[in-house]
Design an enzyme around this catalytic site. Structure first.
Site, PDB file in Angstrom:
ATOM      1  N   GLU A   1     -21.540 -23.848  27.097  1.00 54.17           N
ATOM      2  CA  GLU A   1     -22.146 -23.338  25.859  1.00 54.17           C
ATOM      3  C   GLU A   1     -23.054 -22.152  26.164  1.00 54.17           C
ATOM      4  O   GLU A   1     -23.631 -22.062  27.248  1.00 54.17           O
ATOM      5  CB  GLU A   1     -22.982 -24.444  25.187  1.00 54.17           C
ATOM      6  CG  GLU A   1     -22.322 -25.099  23.999  1.00 54.17           C
ATOM      7  CD  GLU A   1     -22.262 -24.212  22.753  1.00 54.17           C
ATOM      8  OE1 GLU A   1     -22.160 -22.971  22.875  1.00 54.17           O
ATOM      9  OE2 GLU A   1     -22.304 -24.774  21.655  1.00 54.17           O
ATOM     10  N   ASP A   2     -23.203 -21.268  25.199  1.00 50.86           N
ATOM     11  CA  ASP A   2     -24.168 -20.180  25.349  1.00 50.86           C
ATOM     12  C   ASP A   2     -25.586 -20.722  25.245  1.00 50.86           C
ATOM     13  O   ASP A   2     -26.429 -20.456  26.082  1.00 50.86           O
ATOM     14  CB  ASP A   2     -23.916 -19.059  24.327  1.00 50.86           C
ATOM     15  CG  ASP A   2     -23.771 -19.551  22.894  1.00 50.86           C
ATOM     16  OD1 ASP A   2     -23.823 -20.785  22.651  1.00 50.86           O
ATOM     17  OD2 ASP A   2     -23.606 -18.710  21.996  1.00 50.86           O
TER      18      ASP A   2
ATOM     19  N   ASP B   1     -29.248 -25.602  20.850  1.00 49.77           N
ATOM     20  CA  ASP B   1     -30.362 -25.395  19.926  1.00 49.77           C
ATOM     21  C   ASP B   1     -30.701 -26.748  19.271  1.00 49.77           C
ATOM     22  O   ASP B   1     -31.378 -27.570  19.886  1.00 49.77           O
ATOM     23  CB  ASP B   1     -29.917 -24.314  18.937  1.00 49.77           C
ATOM     24  CG  ASP B   1     -30.995 -23.855  17.993  1.00 49.77           C
ATOM     25  OD1 ASP B   1     -32.126 -23.655  18.442  1.00 49.77           O
ATOM     26  OD2 ASP B   1     -30.705 -23.671  16.795  1.00 49.77           O
TER      27      ASP B   1
HETATM   28  P1  IMP Z   1     -26.752 -26.151  17.714  1.00 47.73           P
HETATM   29  O1  IMP Z   1     -25.607 -26.893  17.118  1.00 47.73           O
HETATM   30  O2  IMP Z   1     -27.894 -26.001  16.735  1.00 47.73           O
HETATM   31  O3  IMP Z   1     -27.208 -26.674  19.038  1.00 47.73           O
HETATM   32  O4  IMP Z   1     -26.301 -24.663  17.849  1.00 47.73           O
HETATM   33  C1  IMP Z   1     -25.438 -24.249  18.772  1.00 47.73           C
HETATM   34  C2  IMP Z   1     -24.896 -22.876  18.449  1.00 47.73           C
HETATM   35  O5  IMP Z   1     -25.708 -22.124  17.553  1.00 47.73           O
HETATM   36  C3  IMP Z   1     -24.881 -22.064  19.714  1.00 47.73           C
HETATM   37  O6  IMP Z   1     -23.710 -22.309  20.436  1.00 47.73           O
HETATM   38  C4  IMP Z   1     -24.965 -20.660  19.196  1.00 47.73           C
HETATM   39  O7  IMP Z   1     -23.672 -20.188  18.908  1.00 47.73           O
HETATM   40  C5  IMP Z   1     -25.776 -20.787  17.924  1.00 47.73           C
HETATM   41  N1  IMP Z   1     -27.200 -20.414  18.183  1.00 47.73           N
HETATM   42  C6  IMP Z   1     -28.248 -21.241  18.352  1.00 47.73           C
HETATM   43  N2  IMP Z   1     -29.380 -20.562  18.594  1.00 47.73           N
HETATM   44  C7  IMP Z   1     -29.033 -19.257  18.606  1.00 47.73           C
HETATM   45  C8  IMP Z   1     -29.765 -18.032  18.850  1.00 47.73           C
HETATM   46  O8  IMP Z   1     -30.981 -17.974  19.115  1.00 47.73           O
HETATM   47  N3  IMP Z   1     -29.030 -16.886  18.781  1.00 47.73           N
HETATM   48  C9  IMP Z   1     -27.693 -16.876  18.516  1.00 47.73           C
HETATM   49  N4  IMP Z   1     -26.973 -17.984  18.311  1.00 47.73           N
HETATM   50  C10 IMP Z   1     -27.636 -19.165  18.345  1.00 47.73           C
HETATM   51 MG    MG Z   2     -22.014 -21.304  20.537  1.00 43.08          MG
END
Ligand code: IMP
Ligand code: MG
Length: 171
Positions: free
Chosen positions: A95-96, A99
């Site tokens: 994953e990048d 969050d």
């Molecule tokens: P989660 O499901 O909230 O953990 O989000 C995961 C995805 O949200 C990551 O794989 C990113 O593609 C996107 N994301 C979360 N935070 C950021 C950020 O600061 N910048 C850009 N994309 C983000």
């Molecule tokens: Mg992502």
């Protein structure tokens, strides 16, 4: 007007990924390891991580829709599945950034049903202060503060992915 401020330089990212690659090599000395990248954000990290490893890898990509603009939509769904079965293989999800953890909670549950031999997570960036679901990241590049980041694969509404540095998007 929004502006960009460098948080992690390309050089710093490169050096950290070499360390992660060496660590993964030690953990999986024989391979093959299935690297499963989550499109599109992880594509840049995955390309560099795979080349930082000596252990043989196989590369897969999945699509998961879960994020709209700057705020998480609170749910996830698969938009592109794996091309091959992973049953009996060592798997690392790439994953990048992790969050809220909503995307990975959903995806790990789905992958467990495919019966991998082992399942771990590598993320270039970890934003633990934003977590809504408990997700443990096994290989973390950098822990980052609660700021919106772009570059090195990360986007804001599809822009900025090709920046070599990870930058804070302000304004
Ligand atoms: P989660 O499901 O909230 O953990 O989000 C995961 C995805 O949200 C990551 O794989 C990113 O593609 C996107 N994301 C979360 N935070 C950021 C950020 O600061 N910048 C850009 N994309 C983000
Ligand atoms: Mg992502």
């Amino acid at each position: 007007m929004s502006s960009l401020r460098v948080l992690l330089s390309a050089e710093k990212i490169h050096a950290r990924i070499q360390e992660l690659g060496a660590q993964i090599d030690r953990d999986y000395p024989t391979g093959p390891v299935y690297l499963i990248g989550v499109l599109k954000g992880a594509s840049v990290f995955m390309a560099d991580l795979a080349r930082a490893m000596k252990t043989p890898v196989r590369m897969e990509f999945v699509g998961i829709a879960s994020y709209n603009g700057k705020t998480s939509s609170g749910e996830a769904r698969l938009t592109k599945d794996l091309d091959h079965p992973i049953q009996g293989f060592d798997v690392i999800v790439v994953e990048d950034i992790v969050d809220t953890g909503i995307t990975l909670t959903y995806f790990l549950q789905l992958l467990q049903q495919r019966k991998p031999k082992s399942l771990r997570i590598a993320a270039l960036l970890d934003k633990p202060s934003r977590r809504l679901r408990p997700v443990h990241v096994d290989y973390v590049g950098f822990e980052v503060p609660d700021q919106f980041l772009v570059g090195y694969g990360l986007d804001y509404e599809e822009d900025y992915r090709s920046l070599p540095d990870v930058c804070i998007l302000e304004g």
